[in-house]
Design an enzyme around this catalytic site. Structure first.
Site, PDB file in Angstrom:
ATOM      1  N   SER A 127     -35.677  14.004  25.633  1.00 43.76           N
ATOM      2  CA  SER A 127     -36.178  12.796  24.961  1.00 43.76           C
ATOM      3  C   SER A 127     -35.141  11.680  25.059  1.00 43.76           C
ATOM      4  CB  SER A 127     -36.488  13.098  23.490  1.00 43.76           C
ATOM      5  OG  SER A 127     -37.508  14.053  23.396  1.00 43.76           O
TER       6      SER A 127
ATOM      7  N   ARG B 252     -33.056  25.004  28.512  1.00 44.01           N
ATOM      8  CA  ARG B 252     -32.827  24.318  29.781  1.00 44.01           C
ATOM      9  C   ARG B 252     -31.488  24.733  30.390  1.00 44.01           C
ATOM     10  NH1 ARG B 252     -33.755  18.716  26.887  1.00 44.01           N
ATOM     11  NH2 ARG B 252     -32.936  20.116  25.303  1.00 44.01           N
TER      12      ARG B 252
ATOM     13  N   LYS C  21     -33.673   9.048  10.363  1.00 43.73           N
ATOM     14  CA  LYS C  21     -32.876   7.820  10.387  1.00 43.73           C
ATOM     15  C   LYS C  21     -32.454   7.436  11.800  1.00 43.73           C
ATOM     16  CE  LYS C  21     -30.818   8.684   6.095  1.00 43.73           C
ATOM     17  NZ  LYS C  21     -29.655   9.430   5.686  1.00 43.73           N
TER      18      LYS C  21
ATOM     19  N   HIS D  21     -41.522  19.366  27.000  1.00 42.00           N
ATOM     20  CA  HIS D  21     -42.148  19.919  25.779  1.00 42.00           C
ATOM     21  C   HIS D  21     -43.573  20.389  26.078  1.00 42.00           C
ATOM     22  CE1 HIS D  21     -39.408  16.926  23.450  1.00 42.00           C
ATOM     23  NE2 HIS D  21     -38.899  18.120  23.278  1.00 42.00           N
TER      24      HIS D  21
HETATM   25  P1  ADP Z   1     -34.292  19.406  18.873  1.00 43.83           P
HETATM   26  O1  ADP Z   1     -33.656  18.154  18.342  1.00 43.83           O
HETATM   27  O2  ADP Z   1     -34.767  20.353  17.819  1.00 43.83           O
HETATM   28  O3  ADP Z   1     -33.518  20.081  19.975  1.00 43.83           O
HETATM   29  P2  ADP Z   1     -36.086  18.467  20.903  1.00 43.83           P
HETATM   30  O4  ADP Z   1     -37.312  17.662  20.711  1.00 43.83           O
HETATM   31  O5  ADP Z   1     -34.963  17.837  21.671  1.00 43.83           O
HETATM   32  O6  ADP Z   1     -35.664  18.885  19.473  1.00 43.83           O
HETATM   33  O7  ADP Z   1     -36.452  19.852  21.575  1.00 43.83           O
HETATM   34  C1  ADP Z   1     -37.304  20.759  20.936  1.00 43.83           C
HETATM   35  C2  ADP Z   1     -37.306  22.041  21.716  1.00 43.83           C
HETATM   36  O8  ADP Z   1     -37.839  21.818  23.017  1.00 43.83           O
HETATM   37  C3  ADP Z   1     -35.928  22.652  21.941  1.00 43.83           C
HETATM   38  O9  ADP Z   1     -36.056  24.063  21.929  1.00 43.83           O
HETATM   39  C4  ADP Z   1     -35.565  22.190  23.321  1.00 43.83           C
HETATM   40  O10 ADP Z   1     -34.628  23.047  23.954  1.00 43.83           O
HETATM   41  C5  ADP Z   1     -36.922  22.244  23.990  1.00 43.83           C
HETATM   42  N1  ADP Z   1     -36.984  21.340  25.132  1.00 43.83           N
HETATM   43  C6  ADP Z   1     -36.740  20.024  25.151  1.00 43.83           C
HETATM   44  N2  ADP Z   1     -36.882  19.515  26.393  1.00 43.83           N
HETATM   45  C7  ADP Z   1     -37.218  20.564  27.192  1.00 43.83           C
HETATM   46  C8  ADP Z   1     -37.474  20.715  28.599  1.00 43.83           C
HETATM   47  N3  ADP Z   1     -37.394  19.694  29.442  1.00 43.83           N
HETATM   48  N4  ADP Z   1     -37.791  21.965  29.054  1.00 43.83           N
HETATM   49  C9  ADP Z   1     -37.842  23.016  28.198  1.00 43.83           C
HETATM   50  N5  ADP Z   1     -37.595  22.946  26.875  1.00 43.83           N
HETATM   51  C10 ADP Z   1     -37.289  21.736  26.373  1.00 43.83           C
END
Ligand code: ADP
Length: 159
Positions: free
Chosen positions: A128, A90, A41, A17
């Site tokens: 995450s 990704r 939740k 992120h």
């Molecule tokens: P969501 O539940 O909306 O997917 P995330 O927190 O998992 O929320 O991810 C938010 C955004 O960040 C998404 O567009 C996801 O693809 C991107 N993202 C998450 N991890 C990475 C990463 N390691 N590299 C690039 N983009 C990422």
């Protein structure tokens, strides 16, 4: 002024992120990181905690605001005068999922552009979900999440 919104769960913020954030601020005049609260939740961290982690880890970035939201993303974009939605990509799975979301958002709000930033090679495997799993087994998080997020994860999973 070109305002971008980077929405997500951020449960918690990872180095993947962070990379997207640091690159997105270069293409927006202002970036709003918006923590989605409608998954509260099932989240490990409350929305307030997730906002706190992002704020703490992004202190060095100027043109940034961190908020939380629920409801329709495009409505929130209008409320914030944002013209761009930033998302990270990704894998093929991300692409298939994001494609449908972006298509729906375009139908709902044709004036808002979804902008995809491709992950850097070294971050493509970070999620995450993975980070929480490693934290639950007291694994080393140093290369996966910023330091403050690491401390917060260790508080959630004391050994
Ligand atoms: P969501 O539940 O909306 O997917 P995330 O927190 O998992 O929320 O991810 C938010 C955004 O960040 C998404 O567009 C996801 O693809 C991107 N993202 C998450 N991890 C990475 C990463 N390691 N590299 C690039 N983009 C990422």
């Amino acid at each position: 002024m070109r305002i971008g919104i980077y929405p997500g769960s951020f449960d918690p913020l990872t180095n993947g992120h962070m990379d997207i954030i640091e690159r997105a601020v270069e293409i927006c005049d202002k970036l709003i990181i918006s923590v989605a609260t409608n998954i509260a939740k099932t989240a490990l961290f409350s929305a307030q905690e997730r906002v706190e982690i992002i704020n703490n880890c992004c202190k060095h970035i100027n043109n940034l605001e961190v908020t939380s939201f629920d409801g329709l993303l495009v409505d929130y974009c209008h409320e914030k005068n944002a013209s761009m939605i930033i998302r990270g990509l990704r894998t093929n799975m991300d692409f298939e999922y994001e494609k449908s979301i972006a298509t729906v958002n375009r139908k709902l709000a044709p004036n808002i552009e979804t902008v995809f930033l491709m992950t850097k090679g070294e971050y493509y495997f970070i999620s995450s979900h993975l980070v929480k799993e490693i934290a639950s087994f007291s694994g080393d998080l140093t290369s996966l999440v910023p330091r403050f997020a690491q401390q917060k994860l260790q508080q959630k999973f004391p050994n």
